[in-house]
Design an enzyme around this catalytic site. Structure first.
Site, PDB file in Angstrom:
ATOM      1  N   LYS A   9       1.454  -2.440  -9.299  1.00  0.00           N
ATOM      2  CA  LYS A   9       0.311  -3.343  -9.114  1.00  0.00           C
ATOM      3  C   LYS A   9      -0.621  -2.858  -8.000  1.00  0.00           C
ATOM      4  O   LYS A   9      -1.825  -2.822  -8.189  1.00  0.00           O
ATOM      5  CB  LYS A   9       0.775  -4.746  -8.676  1.00  0.00           C
ATOM      6  CG  LYS A   9       1.532  -5.539  -9.672  1.00  0.00           C
ATOM      7  CD  LYS A   9       1.755  -6.964  -9.172  1.00  0.00           C
ATOM      8  CE  LYS A   9       2.464  -7.081  -7.835  1.00  0.00           C
ATOM      9  NZ  LYS A   9       3.868  -6.674  -7.809  1.00  0.00           N
ATOM     10  N   ARG A  84       2.131 -15.731  -7.164  1.00  0.00           N
ATOM     11  CA  ARG A  84       3.521 -15.365  -7.365  1.00  0.00           C
ATOM     12  C   ARG A  84       4.366 -16.567  -7.777  1.00  0.00           C
ATOM     13  O   ARG A  84       5.567 -16.411  -8.014  1.00  0.00           O
ATOM     14  CB  ARG A  84       4.085 -14.793  -6.071  1.00  0.00           C
ATOM     15  CG  ARG A  84       4.174 -13.269  -6.046  1.00  0.00           C
ATOM     16  CD  ARG A  84       4.801 -12.906  -4.726  1.00  0.00           C
ATOM     17  NE  ARG A  84       5.390 -11.607  -4.643  1.00  0.00           N
ATOM     18  CZ  ARG A  84       4.775 -10.510  -4.198  1.00  0.00           C
ATOM     19  NH1 ARG A  84       3.500 -10.547  -3.900  1.00  0.00           N
ATOM     20  NH2 ARG A  84       5.435  -9.387  -4.060  1.00  0.00           N
ATOM     21  N   ARG A 121      10.080   4.959  -3.044  1.00  0.00           N
ATOM     22  CA  ARG A 121       8.682   4.728  -2.641  1.00  0.00           C
ATOM     23  C   ARG A 121       8.493   4.988  -1.148  1.00  0.00           C
ATOM     24  O   ARG A 121       9.287   4.555  -0.319  1.00  0.00           O
ATOM     25  CB  ARG A 121       8.303   3.275  -2.964  1.00  0.00           C
ATOM     26  CG  ARG A 121       6.977   2.852  -2.383  1.00  0.00           C
ATOM     27  CD  ARG A 121       6.405   1.660  -3.083  1.00  0.00           C
ATOM     28  NE  ARG A 121       6.983   0.395  -2.642  1.00  0.00           N
ATOM     29  CZ  ARG A 121       6.561  -0.789  -3.079  1.00  0.00           C
ATOM     30  NH1 ARG A 121       5.626  -0.863  -4.008  1.00  0.00           N
ATOM     31  NH2 ARG A 121       7.110  -1.887  -2.636  1.00  0.00           N
ATOM     32  N   ARG A 152       9.148   1.430   3.135  1.00  0.00           N
ATOM     33  CA  ARG A 152       8.817   0.063   3.551  1.00  0.00           C
ATOM     34  C   ARG A 152      10.104  -0.652   3.915  1.00  0.00           C
ATOM     35  O   ARG A 152      11.116  -0.483   3.251  1.00  0.00           O
ATOM     36  CB  ARG A 152       8.149  -0.659   2.370  1.00  0.00           C
ATOM     37  CG  ARG A 152       6.732  -1.058   2.641  1.00  0.00           C
ATOM     38  CD  ARG A 152       6.075  -1.565   1.402  1.00  0.00           C
ATOM     39  NE  ARG A 152       6.570  -2.864   0.988  1.00  0.00           N
ATOM     40  CZ  ARG A 152       5.988  -3.604   0.048  1.00  0.00           C
ATOM     41  NH1 ARG A 152       4.910  -3.153  -0.571  1.00  0.00           N
ATOM     42  NH2 ARG A 152       6.469  -4.763  -0.288  1.00  0.00           N
ATOM     43  N   ARG A 163      14.441  -9.246  -3.953  1.00  0.00           N
ATOM     44  CA  ARG A 163      13.040  -9.402  -4.397  1.00  0.00           C
ATOM     45  C   ARG A 163      12.960  -9.494  -5.917  1.00  0.00           C
ATOM     46  O   ARG A 163      12.155 -10.245  -6.456  1.00  0.00           O
ATOM     47  CB  ARG A 163      12.196  -8.234  -3.873  1.00  0.00           C
ATOM     48  CG  ARG A 163      11.911  -8.379  -2.375  1.00  0.00           C
ATOM     49  CD  ARG A 163      11.439  -7.087  -1.759  1.00  0.00           C
ATOM     50  NE  ARG A 163      10.166  -6.657  -2.264  1.00  0.00           N
ATOM     51  CZ  ARG A 163       9.780  -5.383  -2.319  1.00  0.00           C
ATOM     52  NH1 ARG A 163      10.598  -4.413  -1.899  1.00  0.00           N
ATOM     53  NH2 ARG A 163       8.595  -5.069  -2.777  1.00  0.00           N
TER      54      ARG A 163
END
Ligand code: AMP
Length: 214
Positions: A9, A84, A121, A152, A163
């Site tokens: 996204k 969300r 990532r 992150r 998550r």
């Protein structure tokens, strides 16, 4: 822009916003900036984000309402990471009243691929951009600004599991909330970033061409 963590996204929102010369508004980026500058919202959000949970609807709706009121969002914007929850989506409909209709695009990626992507990532500590593996990631230097690339803090394996569980419980119901709308589309996010960007641009154009935004 809807999609699970790791669906792309942020990357796709940024590309689309740049191509259409409209702002990308990422609630995750806004919160991370608040954490870094140590505002009251940032101090409260940090622990919630580290656990992979969602910051309260009222806080998030307030942030987005204020951001969308700014002049640079008047001609359009790309929203990344909001809504969300169904409560956020309902509030967004209220905020959008009197504006052109929302185009809602879901980026769909299988869960095994999401887990693989999130585990590898890397993001820039300075500009927050995602690194594009493998070339940039190997040097651990951001191609856009030269900043250091790091994982992150909420991309570690256990927070990723939480998550994804939060996504399934709280955010997936948004697909039912939006799917009957003529401005809703789901696209596959499994292709390369360039391939997804092309399909996204085509899809947005087809929705706009079909009458939304006129
Ligand atoms: P993201 O960068 O979109 O993955 O967001 C990172 C974290 O910020 C999420 O795991 C949440 O803790 C928080 N967050 C971002 N956007 C929202 C939102 N719309 N509602 C609640 N929490 C959010």
């Amino acid at each position: 822009m809807l999609g699970a963590p790791g669906a792309g996204k942020g990357t796709q929102a940024e590309r689309l916003a740049r191509a259409r010369r409209i702002p990308k508004i990422s609630t995750g980026d806004i919160l991370r900036e608040a954490v870094q500058t140590g505002t009251q919202i940032g101090r409260r959000a940090k622990a919630i984000m580290d656990r992979g949970e969602l910051v309260g609807d009222d806080v998030m709706i307030g942030i987005v309402r204020e951001r969308l009121d700014r002049p640079d969002a008047a001609a359009g914007f790309v929203l990344d990471g909001f809504p969300r929850t169904v409560a956020q989506a309902e509030a967004l409909d209220g905020i959008m009243r009197g504006r052109t209709p929302l185009v809602v695009i879901d980026i769909d990626v299988p869960e095994e691929e999401l887990i693989r992507r999130l585990a590898s990532r890397l993001v820039c500590v300075i500009c927050g951009s995602n690194a594009t593996p493998p070339a940039e990631a190997a040097s651990l230097v951001c191609a856009k600004c030269g900043g250091k690339l790091i994982q992150r803090s909420d991309d570690n394996a256990s927070t990723v599991r939480d998550r994804l569980a939060v996504y399934r419980a709280k955010t997936m119901p948004l697909l039912d909330f939006y799917k009957a709308r003529p401005t809703f589309r789901s696209i596959s996010g499994a292709a390369t970033p360039d391939g997804v960007a092309e399909e996204l641009a085509r899809t947005v154009d087809s929705v706009l061409g079909a009458g939304a935004g006129r």
